[in-house]
Design a protein around this motif. Structure first.
Motif, mmCIF file in Angstrom:
data_model
loop_
_atom_site.group_PDB
_atom_site.id
_atom_site.type_symbol
_atom_site.label_atom_id
_atom_site.label_comp_id
_atom_site.label_asym_id
_atom_site.label_seq_id
_atom_site.Cartn_x
_atom_site.Cartn_y
_atom_site.Cartn_z
ATOM 1 N N VAL A 10 5.396 6.157 -3.531
ATOM 2 C CA VAL A 10 4.494 6.411 -2.411
ATOM 3 C C VAL A 10 5.285 7.084 -1.303
ATOM 4 O O VAL A 10 6.304 6.551 -0.855
ATOM 5 N N SER A 11 4.832 8.251 -0.862
ATOM 6 C CA SER A 11 5.366 8.851 0.351
ATOM 7 C C SER A 11 4.355 8.611 1.462
ATOM 8 O O SER A 11 3.187 8.972 1.327
ATOM 9 N N LEU A 12 4.820 8.000 2.539
ATOM 10 C CA LEU A 12 3.913 7.753 3.674
ATOM 11 C C LEU A 12 3.819 8.972 4.581
ATOM 12 O O LEU A 12 3.081 8.951 5.570
ATOM 13 N N LYS A 13 4.583 10.033 4.218
ATOM 14 C CA LYS A 13 4.595 11.263 5.034
ATOM 15 C C LYS A 13 4.717 10.865 6.510
ATOM 16 O O LYS A 13 5.555 10.034 6.854
ATOM 17 N N MET A 14 3.844 11.405 7.395
ATOM 18 C CA MET A 14 3.918 11.039 8.820
ATOM 19 C C MET A 14 2.585 10.431 9.242
ATOM 20 O O MET A 14 2.168 10.526 10.385
ATOM 21 N N VAL A 98 15.500 9.653 -2.800
ATOM 22 C CA VAL A 98 15.261 10.600 -1.711
ATOM 23 C C VAL A 98 14.420 11.763 -2.233
ATOM 24 O O VAL A 98 14.702 12.316 -3.299
ATOM 25 N N GLU A 99 13.384 12.054 -1.481
ATOM 26 C CA GLU A 99 12.473 13.134 -1.852
ATOM 27 C C GLU A 99 13.092 14.472 -1.446
ATOM 28 O O GLU A 99 13.686 14.587 -0.365
ATOM 29 N N ILE A 100 12.915 15.451 -2.296
ATOM 30 C CA ILE A 100 13.511 16.768 -2.042
ATOM 31 C C ILE A 100 12.499 17.855 -2.398
ATOM 32 O O ILE A 100 11.868 17.800 -3.464
ATOM 33 N N GLY A 101 12.356 18.821 -1.485
ATOM 34 C CA GLY A 101 11.620 20.040 -1.824
ATOM 35 C C GLY A 101 10.111 19.934 -1.804
ATOM 36 O O GLY A 101 9.422 20.734 -2.457
ATOM 37 N N HIS A 102 9.561 18.964 -1.053
ATOM 38 C CA HIS A 102 8.097 18.865 -1.025
ATOM 39 C C HIS A 102 7.485 20.186 -0.527
ATOM 40 O O HIS A 102 8.055 20.864 0.332
ATOM 41 N N ALA A 103 6.312 20.494 -1.053
ATOM 42 C CA ALA A 103 5.627 21.749 -0.684
ATOM 43 C C ALA A 103 5.429 21.860 0.826
ATOM 44 O O ALA A 103 5.466 22.969 1.380
ATOM 45 N N TRP A 177 -1.978 23.242 -4.955
ATOM 46 C CA TRP A 177 -3.404 23.307 -4.645
ATOM 47 C C TRP A 177 -4.089 21.940 -4.787
ATOM 48 O O TRP A 177 -5.237 21.762 -4.358
ATOM 49 N N ALA A 178 -3.397 20.971 -5.364
ATOM 50 C CA ALA A 178 -3.998 19.636 -5.535
ATOM 51 C C ALA A 178 -3.516 18.649 -4.470
ATOM 52 O O ALA A 178 -3.997 17.524 -4.410
ATOM 53 N N ILE A 179 -2.578 19.080 -3.622
ATOM 54 C CA ILE A 179 -2.063 18.183 -2.575
ATOM 55 C C ILE A 179 -3.051 18.168 -1.417
ATOM 56 O O ILE A 179 -3.524 19.218 -0.970
ATOM 57 N N GLY A 180 -3.385 16.967 -0.943
ATOM 58 C CA GLY A 180 -4.290 16.856 0.210
ATOM 59 C C GLY A 180 -5.718 17.242 -0.122
ATOM 60 O O GLY A 180 -6.513 17.532 0.780
ATOM 61 N N SER A 215 -3.219 14.133 -4.714
ATOM 62 C CA SER A 215 -4.504 13.427 -4.625
ATOM 63 C C SER A 215 -4.691 12.410 -5.747
ATOM 64 O O SER A 215 -5.818 12.169 -6.196
ATOM 65 N N ALA A 216 -3.584 11.848 -6.213
ATOM 66 C CA ALA A 216 -3.661 10.806 -7.250
ATOM 67 C C ALA A 216 -4.136 9.503 -6.622
ATOM 68 O O ALA A 216 -3.785 9.198 -5.479
ATOM 69 N N GLY A 217 -4.924 8.754 -7.370
ATOM 70 C CA GLY A 217 -5.446 7.490 -6.848
ATOM 71 C C GLY A 217 -5.853 6.583 -7.992
ATOM 72 O O GLY A 217 -5.532 6.848 -9.164
ATOM 73 N N LEU A 233 2.232 9.054 -5.146
ATOM 74 C CA LEU A 233 1.002 8.822 -4.379
ATOM 75 C C LEU A 233 1.163 9.158 -2.904
ATOM 76 O O LEU A 233 2.231 8.955 -2.328
ATOM 77 N N GLY A 234 0.075 9.619 -2.337
ATOM 78 C CA GLY A 234 0.025 9.878 -0.903
ATOM 79 C C GLY A 234 -1.096 9.059 -0.289
ATOM 80 O O GLY A 234 -1.067 7.823 -0.297
ATOM 81 N N ARG A 235 -2.138 9.759 0.194
ATOM 82 C CA ARG A 235 -3.220 9.095 0.946
ATOM 83 C C ARG A 235 -3.890 7.961 0.194
ATOM 84 O O ARG A 235 -4.319 6.976 0.784
HETATM 85 O O1 LIG Z 1 3.767 13.097 -1.409
HETATM 86 C C1 LIG Z 1 2.704 12.947 -1.977
HETATM 87 C C2 LIG Z 1 1.897 14.047 -2.391
HETATM 88 O O2 LIG Z 1 2.089 15.211 -1.655
HETATM 89 C C3 LIG Z 1 0.463 13.725 -2.610
HETATM 90 O O3 LIG Z 1 -0.218 13.507 -1.412
HETATM 91 P P1 LIG Z 1 -1.801 13.266 -1.493
HETATM 92 O O4 LIG Z 1 -2.023 12.288 -2.599
HETATM 93 O O5 LIG Z 1 -2.166 12.731 -0.156
HETATM 94 O O6 LIG Z 1 -2.410 14.590 -1.841
#
Ligand SMILES: O=C[C@H](O)COP(=O)(O)O
Length: 263
Positions: A10-14, A98-103, A177-180, A215-217, A233-235
């Protein structure tokens, strides 16, 4: 180290505040403490918060099987690199990943292939498992997506190969194209590309796990079955109940993995 049969990240991003990150982590730690597949190591989970929360969530997850990590690192280990965080400090803080190279880092911060390759080498040099993000920008047929990803992987692994580094690398394939997006890429497409990526054997002395992100869930892992080694996983992991459901799916899958039935 033995690999889990299924890896979830899981990346919580910001997205979360500091306090939200701690509250979410407390709930996830509670799940991890009691979930049999996590306790016995069949399902692995790593969590990548924003830098300032790393130490605190390390404490929260300390008596659990959950690993922690960072969303980025500097390609240098120390010195005059204002605003950066180096691998040695991440290792000191208890990071395993450690995450590397995210889009998003490529798009918003203009990260290049050369920088990503140097970061990947820095991670391995510091005993951190890289979660290498890669993926095609546009929708392509599976064979072209695999070929595009292969080129990205060769570039990202080039510096580690040049330095003769080896180790575990999590390959987090995320079609850009599948992120977010509202939904992940189509199941059959994910299955075919992941199968192709798992057949790539000429990339260096690494032990790969191929996980899908974008967008995996809940529900996706059960539909994909053993085509993937896990999910990034993200959101859709922001609700601990949804993450618990995904851990349940991972546990069911782990129980039917070929190595599990042999054991
Ligand atoms: O770091 C996680 C991915 O970019 C997926 O994010 P998302 O599931 O919110 O699209």
């Amino acid at each position: 180290m033995t690999q889990p049969r299924i890896t979830l990240g899981v990346s919580l991003k910001m997205y979360f505040s500091y306090q939200q990150t701690l509250a979410w982590s407390e709930e996830v730690a509670e799940i991890a403490r009691h979930h049999p597949a996590m306790v016995n190591g069949e399902v692995g989970l790593f969590v990548l918060p924003a830098f300032p929360a790393i130490a605190a969530i390390g404490q929260i997850f300390s008596a659990t099987a959950v690993s922690i990590g960072a969303q980025d690192l500097c390609w240098e280990d120390s010195g005059a690199w204002t605003g950066e965080v180096g691998g040695p400090m991440l290792a000191e803080l208890g990071c395993r990943y450690v995450e590397i190279g995210h889009a998003e880092r490529r798009r918003h911060f203009a990260e290049t292939d050369v920088q990503i390759a140097a970061k990947l080498a820095a991670a391995l040099r510091n005993g951190l498992t890289p979660v290498l993000c890669f993926g095609e920008a546009q929708q392509l047929p599976p064979d072209q997506a695999i070929a595009t990803c292969r080129q990205q992987l060769i570039a990202a692994l080039s510096e580690a190969n040049r330095q003769q580094l080896s180790g575990d690398v999590v390959l987090a394939w995320e079609p850009q194209w599948a992120i977010g997006a509202p939904a992940p890429a189509p199941d059959a497409f994910i299955a075919e590309v992941c199968h192709g990526l798992r057949q790539l054997h000429d990339l260096g002395d690494f032990r790969f796990r191929v996980i899908y992100g974008g967008s995996a869930g809940p529900g996706l892992l059960s539909r994909l079955g053993h085509q993937v080694n896990g999910l990034f996983l993200g959101r859709f992991a922001h609700q601990p109940t949804a993450l618990r459901q995904i851990i349940d799916e991972a546990a069911a899958l782990a129980a039917t993995s070929p190595s599990a039935t042999e054991a």
